[in-house]
Structure formats: C-alpha cells, structure tokens
Write a protein that holds these residues in place. Sequence first.
Motif, PDB file in Angstrom:
ATOM      1  N   ALA A   1      -3.785  51.112 -26.602  1.00 24.34           N
ATOM      2  CA  ALA A   1      -3.583  49.758 -26.082  1.00 24.34           C
ATOM      3  C   ALA A   1      -3.122  48.924 -27.276  1.00 24.34           C
ATOM      4  CB  ALA A   1      -4.866  49.209 -25.472  1.00 24.34           C
TER       5      ALA A   1
ATOM      6  N   LEU B   1     -22.172  47.204 -26.739  1.00 22.05           N
ATOM      7  CA  LEU B   1     -21.415  47.537 -25.528  1.00 22.05           C
ATOM      8  C   LEU B   1     -20.741  46.331 -24.888  1.00 22.05           C
ATOM      9  CD1 LEU B   1     -20.895  50.189 -24.045  1.00 22.05           C
ATOM     10  CD2 LEU B   1     -22.676  49.542 -22.420  1.00 22.05           C
TER      11      LEU B   1
ATOM     12  N   VAL C   1     -23.800  46.394 -14.118  1.00 28.10           N
ATOM     13  CA  VAL C   1     -22.590  45.932 -14.803  1.00 28.10           C
ATOM     14  C   VAL C   1     -21.815  45.059 -13.818  1.00 28.10           C
ATOM     15  CG1 VAL C   1     -20.373  46.629 -15.801  1.00 28.10           C
ATOM     16  CG2 VAL C   1     -22.450  47.932 -16.329  1.00 28.10           C
TER      17      VAL C   1
ATOM     18  N   VAL D   1     -14.293  44.426 -19.440  1.00 29.59           N
ATOM     19  CA  VAL D   1     -13.220  43.902 -20.284  1.00 29.59           C
ATOM     20  C   VAL D   1     -12.272  45.060 -20.555  1.00 29.59           C
ATOM     21  CG1 VAL D   1     -12.644  42.761 -22.470  1.00 29.59           C
ATOM     22  CG2 VAL D   1     -14.866  42.320 -21.360  1.00 29.59           C
TER      23      VAL D   1
ATOM     24  N   ARG E   1      -8.760  46.656 -22.170  1.00 33.60           N
ATOM     25  CA  ARG E   1      -7.635  46.562 -23.111  1.00 33.60           C
ATOM     26  C   ARG E   1      -6.658  47.638 -22.660  1.00 33.60           C
ATOM     27  NH1 ARG E   1      -6.639  43.951 -27.866  1.00 33.60           N
ATOM     28  NH2 ARG E   1      -8.671  43.015 -27.476  1.00 33.60           N
ATOM     29  N   GLY E   2      -5.429  47.248 -22.324  1.00 29.92           N
ATOM     30  CA  GLY E   2      -4.564  48.175 -21.608  1.00 29.92           C
ATOM     31  C   GLY E   2      -5.272  48.513 -20.310  1.00 29.92           C
TER      32      GLY E   2
ATOM     33  N   ILE F   1      -7.905  50.670 -20.279  1.00 27.52           N
ATOM     34  CA  ILE F   1      -9.165  51.300 -20.704  1.00 27.52           C
ATOM     35  C   ILE F   1     -10.253  50.237 -20.836  1.00 27.52           C
ATOM     36  CG2 ILE F   1     -10.287  52.598 -22.577  1.00 27.52           C
ATOM     37  CD1 ILE F   1      -7.548  53.840 -23.196  1.00 27.52           C
ATOM     38  N   VAL F   2     -11.437  50.535 -20.303  1.00 31.45           N
ATOM     39  CA  VAL F   2     -12.563  49.595 -20.405  1.00 31.45           C
ATOM     40  C   VAL F   2     -13.039  49.554 -21.853  1.00 31.45           C
ATOM     41  CG1 VAL F   2     -14.927  49.088 -19.701  1.00 31.45           C
ATOM     42  CG2 VAL F   2     -13.283  49.962 -18.018  1.00 31.45           C
ATOM     43  N   GLU F   3     -12.972  48.364 -22.460  1.00 31.63           N
ATOM     44  CA  GLU F   3     -13.367  48.214 -23.865  1.00 31.63           C
ATOM     45  C   GLU F   3     -14.824  47.767 -23.999  1.00 31.63           C
ATOM     46  OE1 GLU F   3     -10.962  45.522 -26.270  1.00 31.63           O
ATOM     47  OE2 GLU F   3     -11.689  46.556 -28.064  1.00 31.63           O
ATOM     48  N   SER F   4     -15.276  46.855 -23.143  1.00 35.25           N
ATOM     49  CA  SER F   4     -16.631  46.319 -23.201  1.00 35.25           C
ATOM     50  C   SER F   4     -17.090  46.026 -21.778  1.00 35.25           C
ATOM     51  CB  SER F   4     -16.678  45.022 -24.031  1.00 35.25           C
ATOM     52  OG  SER F   4     -16.238  45.240 -25.359  1.00 35.25           O
ATOM     53  N   VAL F   5     -18.407  45.986 -21.580  1.00 37.42           N
ATOM     54  CA  VAL F   5     -18.948  45.666 -20.261  1.00 37.42           C
ATOM     55  C   VAL F   5     -20.100  44.668 -20.398  1.00 37.42           C
ATOM     56  CG1 VAL F   5     -18.338  47.916 -19.279  1.00 37.42           C
ATOM     57  CG2 VAL F   5     -20.615  47.581 -20.246  1.00 37.42           C
ATOM     58  N   HIS F   6     -20.289  43.891 -19.350  1.00 37.19           N
ATOM     59  CA  HIS F   6     -21.375  42.905 -19.319  1.00 37.19           C
ATOM     60  C   HIS F   6     -22.223  43.131 -18.067  1.00 37.19           C
ATOM     61  CE1 HIS F   6     -19.657  40.288 -22.512  1.00 37.19           C
ATOM     62  NE2 HIS F   6     -18.502  40.700 -22.037  1.00 37.19           N
ATOM     63  N   ARG F   7     -23.523  43.196 -18.270  1.00 31.17           N
ATOM     64  CA  ARG F   7     -24.460  43.270 -17.156  1.00 31.17           C
ATOM     65  C   ARG F   7     -24.955  41.884 -16.799  1.00 31.17           C
ATOM     66  NH1 ARG F   7     -27.052  48.229 -16.544  1.00 31.17           N
ATOM     67  NH2 ARG F   7     -25.975  49.807 -17.781  1.00 31.17           N
TER      68      ARG F   7
ATOM     69  N   ARG G   1     -18.074  34.452 -21.648  1.00 31.30           N
ATOM     70  CA  ARG G   1     -16.856  34.901 -20.962  1.00 31.30           C
ATOM     71  C   ARG G   1     -17.207  35.652 -19.686  1.00 31.30           C
ATOM     72  NH1 ARG G   1     -14.608  39.959 -24.777  1.00 31.30           N
ATOM     73  NH2 ARG G   1     -16.416  41.293 -24.456  1.00 31.30           N
TER      74      ARG G   1
ATOM     75  N   VAL H   1      -2.715  41.544 -23.260  1.00 32.95           N
ATOM     76  CA  VAL H   1      -2.907  42.949 -23.635  1.00 32.95           C
ATOM     77  C   VAL H   1      -4.080  43.569 -22.884  1.00 32.95           C
ATOM     78  CG1 VAL H   1      -1.890  42.688 -25.942  1.00 32.95           C
ATOM     79  CG2 VAL H   1      -4.345  42.277 -25.616  1.00 32.95           C
TER      80      VAL H   1
END
Lengths: 341, 341
Positions: free
Chosen positions: A190, A285, B11, B15, B17-18, B20-26, B290, B331
């Motif tokens: 990416a 994470l 979750v 988040v 990027r391209g 692909i999951v870069e980060s996650v928020h619960r 965010r 991006v």
Amino acid sequence: MQHGEIVTDPVLVEVLRGDIVESVHRGAVAVVDAAGTPVLSLGDVERPVFPRSAVKAIQALPLVESGAADAYGFGDKELALACASHNGEPAHAALAAAMLARAGLDGAALECGTHWPGQFEATLALARNGGEPSDLHNNCSGKHAGFICTCTHLGVDHRGYIAAGHRSQELVREAMQSVTGARHDQANSAIDGCSIPTYAVPLNDLALGFARMTTGEGFSPERARAAKRLMAACMAEPFYVAGTGRADTRLMSAAPGRVFVKIGAEGVFCAALPELGLGIALKSLDGGERAADVIIAALLARLVRPTDGDLADRLTEMAHPPVRSRKGVPVGTLRPTAALG
Amino acid sequence: MQHGEIVTDPVLVEVLRGDIVESVHRGAVAVVDAAGTPVLSLGDVERPVFPRSAVKAIQALPLVESGAADAYGFGDKELALACASHNGEPAHAALAAAMLARAGLDGAALECGTHWPGQFEATLALARNGGEPSDLHNNCSGKHAGFICTCTHLGVDHRGYIAAGHRSQELVREAMQSVTGARHDQANSAIDGCSIPTYAVPLNDLALGFARMTTGEGFSPERARAAKRLMAACMAEPFYVAGTGRADTRLMSAAPGRVFVKIGAEGVFCAALPELGLGIALKSLDGGERAADVIIAALLARLVRPTDGDLADRLTEMAHPPVRSRKGVPVGTLRPTAALG
C-alpha cells in the motif's frame, strides 16, 4: 486477513483515570533471535502488519551499501536522520537540507509532502516567525534525502524516486525482502504517508530482520557492516532519529549503544538489543502511539532485567507515564498489563 | 471493573491502507428508549465508562433551571457553548468572554486550565499574531462560564467551583444522578481534563439519560423544558458545540433539529434522536476519537435509515472517511464493521 486472527491479541496497556480503567489497548509482540527462535510471542505474530517508519534502518541499507554515504561524507548524524521520523525541529530540517546539498540539490527534490513540524514548539516557533513548513520539515525528509543521494551517487535520475517501479524503491524492496525473509510485492503493498510503498509483513519476520541487523547473522560481510553502522549511528545520535521528548530518543538515550528502537506510524515499534542478539517488533492493534510507547518500554525492561536491574527500573518508570489535567496535575496513569510480564 | 468484561467488546471500526486492514478499534454501544428498553446493545453496556465531555448538556441543566441563563439573557449560542467542547476558534473564545462579562467577570475567573486552540488553524493564527492562549481557548471554557454564571446568579462565591464539594459541582452531580439514574459518588469518580469531577457510569444509563433529555419522560416539567431548550440550542448552533470540521458540528448540521450528538474525550459519544425518542451512548474502547467519529455516524445512519434513506446515505458517507498521504492523496479508508449493521 482473517477477523478471527485479530481478536486473539491481548490487552497490553491500560489507561487509568483515578483508579478506574478508562481505556485499554491490545497488541501483539514478537521477540526472536537471529536464528528465528522465538523468545517471546504475544498475540498473533504471523498476521501481516505495515511496519511503516519502523523499518527505516533497513530501508537505509542501500545508502550505505551503494557507497553514497561515504562519497557524500555522511557521519552518524546524517545516517541517523536517514533512519529517522524526526520532529521537524530546526536542526532536523537543516541537516536534511545539508544532505541534499552534498548531492547538489535542495528541498525541492523531496517528494515526501509537506507538513508542519511534529514537535508543537517547533510549529509555534515557525508560525511566530512568519514561516511556512516545507518538505524538509516532513518527519521522513532524512530518509528521502538518503534515497535521493543514493540515486545521484549511482547516476540514476532521482525524479519519481517514490514510485514502486523506480530503482530507488527496487533497492529498498530488495533490502527489506532479504533482511526479513518475507515477500514484498504488489499483493501486500500500500502507500505510506510519505508516498513510498509500504508492505505488510508478519511481526515475527520483522523481529527476525532486526535480530539480523544487529548481529549480522545470515548477511554478506558488506551488508553486516552497513547494518551495524546504521544501527550504531542511530544509537549514537538518538536526537536525530526522533527529537525532543520522543520515545525513540529517550529510550536510546537511557542506555547508549545498548538499545536500538524505531517507531512506526499506527502503533508499531521495531527494536534490537545488540548485547542479547534479539530483534523485536510490536504493534498496538488500534494504532495508538501512546500504547506503543508503553509496550516497548515495558518489553525492554523485561528483557534487560536479568542482566541490568537499574536500566530495567528506569525503563519500567517510562512504561508508566502520567495522565495529566489541562493544568498539568496528574489525574491518572498508563500502565502495562500483566501480559507484558 | 473485571478484565473479563473488557474483552467482550466487538471490533467496530477497521482502518484500511490499500485493501489491507492496518488497525482495528473495538467498542461498545447502547441505544435505549426513555423507558430504558434496549434498542441496540453491542459489547458490554453495563461496564462503567467516564463520559467526560459527552454529558455537558446534562451538566448545563443547573444553568437553565437556576434562572441564570434567562437573567443573563443567554440565547441559543451561549447555551450551545455551555454544552460545548469547542475548537478555541476566535468566535468561541469571544463568546465565552461575553458570557462571563454578563456576570461582571472575565477569563481570569475560569479554573479549567489553558491550552492552545483545538483547531490547528486557530493555533497558527494566534501564534502568527504573537498571541498566547488563555483559559478562554480551553475547549471547556463555555461550560465553565456556565458554572460561574450559575454561581453568581445564585449568590454563591464562584471561586473554587471545580471542587467536588462546591455548590456548583453538587448541582451538576444531582443533575447527572437524577437524569441517568446511576450513582455518582467518590467511589466512581476521578478528575476530568478541565479539573472538575467525572464519574464512571454504564453506557446503558448514559443512553437512558439522553433518551430522557430529548423526550422529557420522567422529568419534572421544569427539567423537561430546560433539557429540551439545551438540546434545541445545540442543534440550532452546532458551530458553537464544536467548530469547523468537527464531527458534532457536521453531524448536527446534516439534519438540523433532528440529531443531537456530543463527543467526549477518550472516544465517547452521547447522542439523541428526538423524532425516535432514542438515547445513544458509545465508547471506542481504546479511546480513539477517529473510531468514535465513525461509530456514531454509522450508528445514526442505521437508526434513521427506515425513515430517511437520504440522510442515512449522507451519514454512511461520513462513516467512511479517507486515510490520506502527506500529499493529501487517498491511500486508504476507515470503515464500520458488519457489527454496526
């Protein structure tokens, strides 16, 4: 990426207000030796993670290996800046400009984009003086100056050096792939904040890469020398890797020459302990930088405690930063959980 | 708080990027009606959460109920600012000063602490003009001006109004306790960023409180009028609740008079849908703002879709903000997960 893999990461950091937990951060941690033997694994260390800026020391290998660093007379400060996510303080921006000047260029050659200095005081000073930020203030300007200098030394047109198909990024990709042993291609790529490609790689492979960077195991003699020179430069000049008040700078200053750390955006750290021959990679994470700062400090404390209790105590203190009110009064704390040991 | 309870939250935001999951928020979400009947529950809605600034409309009830708001001639803008976490833009700071002037006071009476404006452009403008921030720029200055005006109107010495034992905070605590039905005492309290007490309350109780605020159910006629007046003021003047570019302002502007929302620090939102008689409370578990912005937009879209597909579409778009490079190029993206429906 499977949703099921994500949910296995443990809570590694708690944010307390008073004595009540207000927020929590999960994360994953990989610590391995240069043979790839796991020393510590928390959460899913096989899930691909974008290392972002945490791998800048690996991305800087071509700068040294190409002979550009020697040709332009770069010392520890310049090499540290080439591996940096700096604050955009005046000394950072000036050194990035000086690196480009060695190649007969200036900040206009940078393609990283412009942003105000990461350090708030530097932003205020710039605004008070009627200034505007340039690409030199971008936290990646040193890395990009390194890319450009590598091009000019090799006789390659530097323009467009941020594209995946440019020789600059081919060299970076070869270094990343060879050091980590992980694939780096279109399928796991990416675009990073500074417009170059970034590749999602398992934490285990990133940790292995930094164990190799610090020991040189499995590298050609030339690469081993380049890796040690870059790591040594960062540890010798930690201000140029980050800047005033930043975790990288504080952690490397706490144990000169004995701890290498580099943050990446979205809560990543890569690190190495030269004396123990260990490489480290972690991700908060949710991408939270405050949690990543706590995790790396707690983790380093755990790893060095058997051999240096004093250093471990100082690192443990850094893993418990206060939460303050707007008046600066402590009203809570961050703390690592028992999972970090 | 039990560790076991924390880990149940799903979750809610990814988040990318391209691709692909870069980060996650619960996170956890409670939606209830004024009878307390759950409409939607995600995660642990009984775990106490510090609502922080998300309950400012409840904390402002004494300002109206005491008669102070009328005595000082406060209209929608002043009442919105009393419920605000504002950007510290010039209009915000000026209105806070004007409120205090009605009581014969100025910014020196504020005890919230000083910080630079939350809006970066306002900070730059202040610095460029050689200015320094004051307590008037504190995002809570309107709320504190309301506290002080309530004191002066009641003939109570306003000094020390931030302390739990001061009449000002007793009035606030009575309102919070009575509206939410949850206990507010030493055992579940801590100190907020602006130095007043904050109390950890289950999301279910916070959601019930806002269902009551918008319907008036279970309130005395006087409190029901005060609650509706405050909520109406915020919806009529959403700029004064937050400011340029902020989620509260954008969401309330998207459906004038039909959506009330208020953010709180550490990823909290409280909200109400007057037409549906529903109250909402949510927390992004890691405190990420965010993610909270995405959760509230997605949740409102889900709740209004049966009756207003156009509004739901606009809210859904706000639940998918882009991730941009330093050059401003998209991006990646944030997106709500299927758990948010």
